[in-house]
Write an enzyme that holds these catalytic residues in place. Structure first.
Site, PDB file in Angstrom:
ATOM      1  N   LYS A   9       0.858  -1.188   0.000  1.00 28.28           N
ATOM      2  CA  LYS A   9       0.000   0.000   0.000  1.00 28.28           C
ATOM      3  C   LYS A   9       0.894   1.238   0.000  1.00 28.28           C
ATOM      4  O   LYS A   9       1.625   1.477   0.960  1.00 28.28           O
ATOM      5  CB  LYS A   9      -0.883  -0.018   1.261  1.00 28.28           C
ATOM      6  CG  LYS A   9      -1.665   1.258   1.457  1.00 28.28           C
ATOM      7  CD  LYS A   9      -2.519   1.207   2.719  1.00 28.28           C
ATOM      8  CE  LYS A   9      -3.132   2.569   2.986  1.00 28.28           C
ATOM      9  NZ  LYS A   9      -3.861   2.607   4.267  1.00 28.28           N
ATOM     10  N   VAL A  14     -14.040 -16.713  28.709  1.00 26.00           N
ATOM     11  CA  VAL A  14     -13.972 -16.126  30.052  1.00 26.00           C
ATOM     12  C   VAL A  14     -15.420 -15.925  30.507  1.00 26.00           C
ATOM     13  O   VAL A  14     -16.191 -15.231  29.839  1.00 26.00           O
ATOM     14  CB  VAL A  14     -13.220 -14.786  30.029  1.00 26.00           C
ATOM     15  CG1 VAL A  14     -13.343 -14.069  31.373  1.00 26.00           C
ATOM     16  CG2 VAL A  14     -11.767 -15.014  29.657  1.00 26.00           C
ATOM     17  N   GLY A  63      -6.834   1.631  12.775  1.00 25.89           N
ATOM     18  CA  GLY A  63      -7.144   0.703  13.879  1.00 25.89           C
ATOM     19  C   GLY A  63      -5.907  -0.057  14.336  1.00 25.89           C
ATOM     20  O   GLY A  63      -5.603  -0.144  15.534  1.00 25.89           O
TER      21      GLY A  63
HETATM   22  P1  FAD Z   1     -11.755  -8.521  17.701  1.00 28.07           P
HETATM   23  O1  FAD Z   1     -11.247  -8.890  16.369  1.00 28.07           O
HETATM   24  O2  FAD Z   1     -13.228  -8.270  17.845  1.00 28.07           O
HETATM   25  O3  FAD Z   1     -11.339  -9.696  18.686  1.00 28.07           O
HETATM   26  C1  FAD Z   1     -11.961  -9.883  19.935  1.00 28.07           C
HETATM   27  C2  FAD Z   1     -11.475 -11.173  20.554  1.00 28.07           C
HETATM   28  O4  FAD Z   1     -11.983 -11.265  21.862  1.00 28.07           O
HETATM   29  C3  FAD Z   1     -11.892 -12.440  19.816  1.00 28.07           C
HETATM   30  O5  FAD Z   1     -10.809 -13.322  19.731  1.00 28.07           O
HETATM   31  C4  FAD Z   1     -12.948 -13.031  20.734  1.00 28.07           C
HETATM   32  O6  FAD Z   1     -13.020 -14.451  20.632  1.00 28.07           O
HETATM   33  C5  FAD Z   1     -12.419 -12.590  22.080  1.00 28.07           C
HETATM   34  N1  FAD Z   1     -13.414 -12.605  23.141  1.00 28.07           N
HETATM   35  C6  FAD Z   1     -14.515 -11.838  23.263  1.00 28.07           C
HETATM   36  N2  FAD Z   1     -15.202 -12.179  24.385  1.00 28.07           N
HETATM   37  C7  FAD Z   1     -14.491 -13.166  24.984  1.00 28.07           C
HETATM   38  C8  FAD Z   1     -14.678 -13.950  26.167  1.00 28.07           C
HETATM   39  N3  FAD Z   1     -15.722 -13.802  26.977  1.00 28.07           N
HETATM   40  N4  FAD Z   1     -13.738 -14.902  26.457  1.00 28.07           N
HETATM   41  C9  FAD Z   1     -12.654 -15.084  25.658  1.00 28.07           C
HETATM   42  N5  FAD Z   1     -12.439 -14.371  24.537  1.00 28.07           N
HETATM   43  C10 FAD Z   1     -13.348 -13.429  24.207  1.00 28.07           C
HETATM   44  N6  FAD Z   1      -8.019  -1.356  11.145  1.00 28.07           N
HETATM   45  C11 FAD Z   1      -7.017  -1.063  10.302  1.00 28.07           C
HETATM   46  O7  FAD Z   1      -5.895  -0.830  10.754  1.00 28.07           O
HETATM   47  N7  FAD Z   1      -7.224  -1.012   8.959  1.00 28.07           N
HETATM   48  C12 FAD Z   1      -8.431  -1.228   8.405  1.00 28.07           C
HETATM   49  O8  FAD Z   1      -8.565  -1.215   7.190  1.00 28.07           O
HETATM   50  C13 FAD Z   1      -9.526  -1.467   9.270  1.00 28.07           C
HETATM   51  N8  FAD Z   1     -10.771  -1.650   8.784  1.00 28.07           N
HETATM   52  C14 FAD Z   1     -11.803  -1.833   9.657  1.00 28.07           C
HETATM   53  C15 FAD Z   1     -13.103  -1.892   9.170  1.00 28.07           C
HETATM   54  C16 FAD Z   1     -14.165  -2.033  10.067  1.00 28.07           C
HETATM   55  C17 FAD Z   1     -15.563  -2.061   9.542  1.00 28.07           C
HETATM   56  C18 FAD Z   1     -13.920  -2.173  11.448  1.00 28.07           C
HETATM   57  C19 FAD Z   1     -15.049  -2.348  12.421  1.00 28.07           C
HETATM   58  C20 FAD Z   1     -12.628  -2.139  11.922  1.00 28.07           C
HETATM   59  C21 FAD Z   1     -11.563  -1.952  11.049  1.00 28.07           C
HETATM   60  N9  FAD Z   1     -10.265  -1.853  11.511  1.00 28.07           N
HETATM   61  C22 FAD Z   1      -9.255  -1.551  10.665  1.00 28.07           C
HETATM   62  C23 FAD Z   1      -9.953  -2.087  12.922  1.00 28.07           C
HETATM   63  C24 FAD Z   1      -9.407  -3.499  13.087  1.00 28.07           C
HETATM   64  O9  FAD Z   1     -10.282  -4.427  12.501  1.00 28.07           O
HETATM   65  C25 FAD Z   1      -9.232  -3.804  14.554  1.00 28.07           C
HETATM   66  O10 FAD Z   1      -8.493  -2.775  15.140  1.00 28.07           O
HETATM   67  C26 FAD Z   1      -8.492  -5.097  14.742  1.00 28.07           C
HETATM   68  O11 FAD Z   1      -9.067  -6.131  14.009  1.00 28.07           O
HETATM   69  C27 FAD Z   1      -8.437  -5.463  16.190  1.00 28.07           C
HETATM   70  O12 FAD Z   1      -9.631  -6.022  16.651  1.00 28.07           O
HETATM   71  P2  FAD Z   1      -9.593  -6.598  18.125  1.00 28.07           P
HETATM   72  O13 FAD Z   1      -8.568  -7.655  18.202  1.00 28.07           O
HETATM   73  O14 FAD Z   1      -9.498  -5.455  19.063  1.00 28.07           O
HETATM   74  O15 FAD Z   1     -11.066  -7.210  18.316  1.00 28.07           O
END
Ligand code: FAD
Length: 504
Positions: free
Chosen positions: A75, A186, A349
């Site tokens: 990119k 959890v 993100g």
């Molecule tokens: P998630 O992927 O939601 O992971 C959450 C985790 O928590 C999962 O493994 C789940 O199993 C676990 N979990 C939840 N509850 C429990 C429980 N009770 N017990 C055990 N485990 C649990 N970022 C970029 O940099 N570039 C992009 O182009 C981009 N595009 C995006 C487009 C959209 C529409 C969105 C919404 C976000 C985008 N992002 C982007 C942001 C990016 O997707 C996130 O920052 C990144 O994927 C991190 O997500 P996360 O790990 O915080 O959460």
């Protein structure tokens, strides 16, 4: 000392944090990831910011070690399509502007040309490389102008990758390097009488104890919000996009070619991302449910991106836009979507995640839990998210587009006072390092300049002083840009060809 770090969540945030901490502290700190196999990850997050290369560097990974496992591509910037007017575009490239006679090239351009349609091509070389679908490296993996195969780019660049494949790759890597992995839910978070977390209770693996708990549970914020009740500050008043629908579109990329950029196309109630990976397209419509319902959004996206593939499954996502008042509270640090998120317009993100991890390492506590460490962390994290919020709000306010209720509302909605003041100033002078959002937020002043001009909101007049200046050097510099761009494009391989070699 803090010896046991427990991370809840196995998405991009959870595994980036686990592998980074493991690489930083080795076996002096035990890192455990507790990840539900019932709650899915968000499944998007495919375009990154150029600093992501430092993350892979820190893990000791060269591009060939990880890119083929993650369908990754390059990119060089973001193409904004239809934001100024339907049919027009501009690029936000990862490329700084030079100074000529102590004056930024954008100021010279404004004085000597000032036609917004020429800005990108006259001042940057990257738009030409984008149009010609060039890779940023020559075929032997060496960056132009360099004779070592290291990660220093002549042009800064970032990656596109498949978010699910990256999480899987980091899971395998982390486990090989000693990260403990508990695949379980959890079900409760236990606290002592001061409110500090003592342990987690999982449904099949019993208790998981730790010193420091990292909440990577995504928009749920299981520890930080659900357990601690930390206040989430919504940005809905200034950034109303609160939903997205995404598709993974398989395509014959060898025939189609791979654009080395993300495209953000303005749509009736938001915008659509197009992310070319090595093997498929990732696409999604980010919109506000005040102006569009999910069925209409899905129909718009399908007709835009995959009219002949009705069988593709759409992923509808509600977005929590804003940030926690504090992301580090007592012995819990939230990272990723659990901490904060602004819509994905500038792909920040994963940048937020990386920045938060770096700040956590820098302010890593010991058993004294000095509050100054958490305070510093919270200030830095808040500044970065708030700065990007301001940058994104500027996109909507400055966009000339004004043809649907959604786009009309971008011109009447309240603007944060500090930004409104800056935008008044930018009617006379271009953004510079001293008049943009004043704290680190990832974007340098050239980004503010490029986006402001590209959207059609440049200063009304050039700097008066330039009418009195000798323009010889500036004219020569501007004339040289397209020549350099053509020379570079001729010497670099096609993006798909280069990636095919990396993947072979
Ligand atoms: P998630 O992927 O939601 O992971 C959450 C985790 O928590 C999962 O493994 C789940 O199993 C676990 N979990 C939840 N509850 C429990 C429980 N009770 N017990 C055990 N485990 C649990 N970022 C970029 O940099 N570039 C992009 O182009 C981009 N595009 C995006 C487009 C959209 C529409 C969105 C919404 C976000 C985008 N992002 C982007 C942001 C990016 O997707 C996130 O920052 C990144 O994927 C991190 O997500 P996360 O790990 O915080 O959460």
């Amino acid at each position: 000392m803090i010896r046991d770090v427990v991370i809840v969540g196995g998405g991009t945030a959870g595994w980036m944090t686990a592998t980074y901490l493991n690489r930083t502290f080795g076996d002096r700190v035990t890192v455990t990831v507790v990840e539900s196999d019932r709650v899915p990850t968000i499944g998007v997050g495919e375009a990154t910011f150029s600093t992501i290369r430092h993350f892979f560097d820190h893990l000791g990974l060269a591009e060939r070690d990880w890119m083929p496992h993650c369908s990754a591509s390059y990119k060089l910037g973001i193409r904004y399509q239809d934001w100024r007017a339907v049919g027009e575009h501009f690029y936000h490239p990862f490329e700084r502007l030079p100074e000529v006679d102590g004056v930024d090239l954008a100021d010279w351009w404004l004085a000597l040309d000032g036609d917004v349609r020429n800005f990108g091509d006259q001042c940057f070389v990257i738009p030409e490389l984008c149009e010609q679908q060039r890779a940023p490296r020559s075929m032997d993996g060496i960056l132009l102008g360099e004779n070592t195969e290291d990660q220093r780019a002549q042009f800064p660049y970032a990656y596109h990758f498949d978010a699910a494949l990256l999480a899987g790759f980091l899971t395998t890597l982390g486990k090989e390097r000693g990260v403990r992995h508990v695949l379980d839910d959890v079900v409760s978070v236990e606290q002592d009488d001061r409110g500090w977390i003592t342990h987690l209770v999982t449904s099949a693996h019993g208790e998981v104890r730790g010193d420091l708990f990292v909440d990577c549970t995504g928009f749920r914020g299981l520890l930080i919000n659900k357990t601690f009740g930390e206040r989430f500050m919504s940005f809905a008043d200034v950034l109303p996009n609160n939903r997205a629908v995404a598709l993974r579109v398989p395509q014959d990329m060898a025939n189609r070619g791979i654009e080395p950029y993300t495209t953000a196309t303005a749509a009736p109630a938001g915008w659509i991302w197009t992310i070319p990976l090595y093997g498929r397209i990732g696409t999604g419509y980010v919109y506000s449910d005040e102006f569009c319902d999910p069925e209409e959004a899905e129909a718009t996206l399908r007709s835009f991106a995959a009219p002949d593939q009705p069988e593709l499954e759409a992923n509808h996502i509600r977005m929590r836009i804003g940030r926690n008042e504090r992301s580090w509270v007592r012995n819990c640090v939230a990272i990723g979507l659990a901490s904060g998120f602004v819509e994905p317009l500038e792909s920040t993100g994963i940048f937020f995640i990386q920045h938060a991890i770096e700040q956590l390492v820098r302010n890593f506590p010991d058993q004294r839990w000095d509050p100054a460490l958490a305070d510093t962390y919270n200030t830095r994290v808040a500044e970065v998210i708030d700065g990007v919020r301001e940058f994104l709000v500027m996109h909507y306010v400055a966009a000339a587009r004004n043809d649907t209720p959604y786009w009309k509302a971008t011109k009447t909605r309240a603007v944060p006072e500090a930004l409104a003041e800056r935008m008044r100033l930018w009617e006379t002078v271009l953004p510079d390092e001293r008049n943009i959002y004043p704290h680190f937020h990832g974007f340098e002043s050239y980004s503010w300049r490029v986006v402001l001009i590209g959207l059609g909101a440049q200063p009304h007049r050039p700097r008066p002083a330039l009418a009195l200046a000798d323009t010889t050097a500036a004219r020569a510099a501007l004339a040289d840009v397209p020549r350099r761009a053509r020379r570079l494009a001729a010497g670099l391989p096609g993006c798909h060809n280069y990636l095919a070699a990396v993947n072979s």
